[in-house]
Design a protein around this motif. Structure first.
Motif, short mmCIF file in Angstrom:
data_model
loop_
_atom_site.label_atom_id
_atom_site.label_comp_id
_atom_site.label_asym_id
_atom_site.label_seq_id
_atom_site.Cartn_x
_atom_site.Cartn_y
_atom_site.Cartn_z
N LYS A 138 -9.97 31.16 -49.77
CA LYS A 138 -8.73 30.41 -50.00
C LYS A 138 -8.81 29.60 -51.30
O LYS A 138 -9.90 29.30 -51.79
CB LYS A 138 -8.47 29.46 -48.83
N GLU A 160 -2.95 22.97 -41.30
CA GLU A 160 -2.92 24.39 -41.67
C GLU A 160 -3.26 25.27 -40.46
O GLU A 160 -4.01 24.88 -39.56
CB GLU A 160 -3.93 24.67 -42.79
N GLU A 163 -3.74 32.39 -41.43
CA GLU A 163 -2.81 33.37 -41.97
C GLU A 163 -2.93 34.64 -41.13
O GLU A 163 -3.90 34.79 -40.37
CB GLU A 163 -3.14 33.64 -43.44
#
Length: 304
Positions: A138, A160, A163
């Motif tokens: 990332k 967060e 993904e």
């Protein structure tokens, strides 16, 4: 006199801040944290944890600073990352990344789990598992928070989530067959050794296949060791997440080197008949913490 009072007030503020910073560092550097004995609202420590977590959810929603603290909990029989996340109202990825749990089906029973009061991703700066290596790619900027928690450094991304690729890897820990095709000629367990004729425990399975048949990594991992052995012939041992290993023996060719990282389905060698072998086949073992395990039957169906 006003100048003196101002100086004293300033000195007091600096002292308070210094004490807070010291206690903060000590808390995250220590090996023990406030312990929750049961995930029930009647438990005062769990109630306090829920209140801290709720406040931080509100802060994230408002765009305000969060205050990370850590609690601990010993996982009980039958509990998983998913059930604990649901009970605590914290995201699975928060628990998984902080505790370096690489997949949703990882066994965590009896383990001391760290519970963060701020949801988010904890990215280990010294990645070891495949998931951690994926997360380490990332992009981070200079404002990314960094914490030292029990001797491990993490970059922390409050709020967060995984993904799609990261989530898919976390949820799908399935293995693939080590051969494109093969005939199971010897199962795991006691058997009559084809070499000595004596009854002996067989720690893996034998899959007959033509010499030169490609051998695949059953899961992603790192080549822990490879070489030649009097019994196994040419062999490879892969180290996977959660202290799991897989062994591939009697190879005609080794196509990887020690320390090499492979992904599930990568070709690592070729079937042979080296070492103590009565014909071309692959001897395949699954191990956990160094002890052999029964490989899943699903591994020995035709590879898609």
């Amino acid at each position: 006199m006003q100048a003196v009072n101002f100086f004293l007030r300033k000195l007091k503020i600096i002292s308070v801040l210094s004490a807070f910073i010291f206690s903060f560092a000590a808390c995250f550097g220590q090996s023990s944290f406030p312990k929750i004995t049961e995930l029930q609202s009647r438990n005062p420590m769990f109630k306090q944890y829920q209140q801290d977590l709720e406040q931080n959810y509100k802060n994230i929603a408002r765009g305000e600073p969060t205050a990370l603290s850590i609690y601990s909990y010993t996982v009980q029989k039958g509990e998983t990352i998913m059930t604990i996340a649901a009970r605590c109202n914290v995201t699975q990825e928060s628990l998984a990344t902080l505790n370096r749990v690489c997949s949703s089906d990882s066994s965590i029973e009896g383990r001391e789990l760290l519970l963060p009061t701020v949801p988010g991703l904890f990215v280990c700066t010294t990645p070891d598992t495949t998931l951690e290596h994926i997360l380490s790619k990332k992009n981070y900027d200079s404002s990314t928070l960094c914490y030292n928690i029990s001797g491990t450094k993490f970059l922390f991304l409050p709020g967060e989530r995984f993904e799609p690729t990261e989530r898919a890897f976390f949820l799908d820990s399935a293995m693939t067959s080590p051969l494109p095709h093969g005939i199971l000629t010897s199962s795991y367990g006691m058997r009559i050794s084809p070499i000595s004729g004596m009854e002996k425990f067989h720690h893996g399975v034998d899959l007959a296949a033509p010499i030169g048949t490609p051998v695949y990594a059953c899961r992603g991992g790192v080549v822990e060791t490879c070489g030649k052995d009097n019994v196994y012939g040419n062999y490879i041992v892969l180290r996977h997440d959660n202290n799991n290993q897989s062994l591939y023996a009697h190879l005609s060719k080794i196509e990887v080197t020690e320390g090499f990282r492979v992904e599930r389905g990568n070709e690592i060698g070729l079937v042979g008949t080296t070492g103590m072998s009565t014909g071309p086949h692959l001897h395949f073992e699954m191990r956990m913490n160094g002890h052999s395990q029964v490989p899943p039957n699903s591994l020995f169906t035709k590879r898609k």
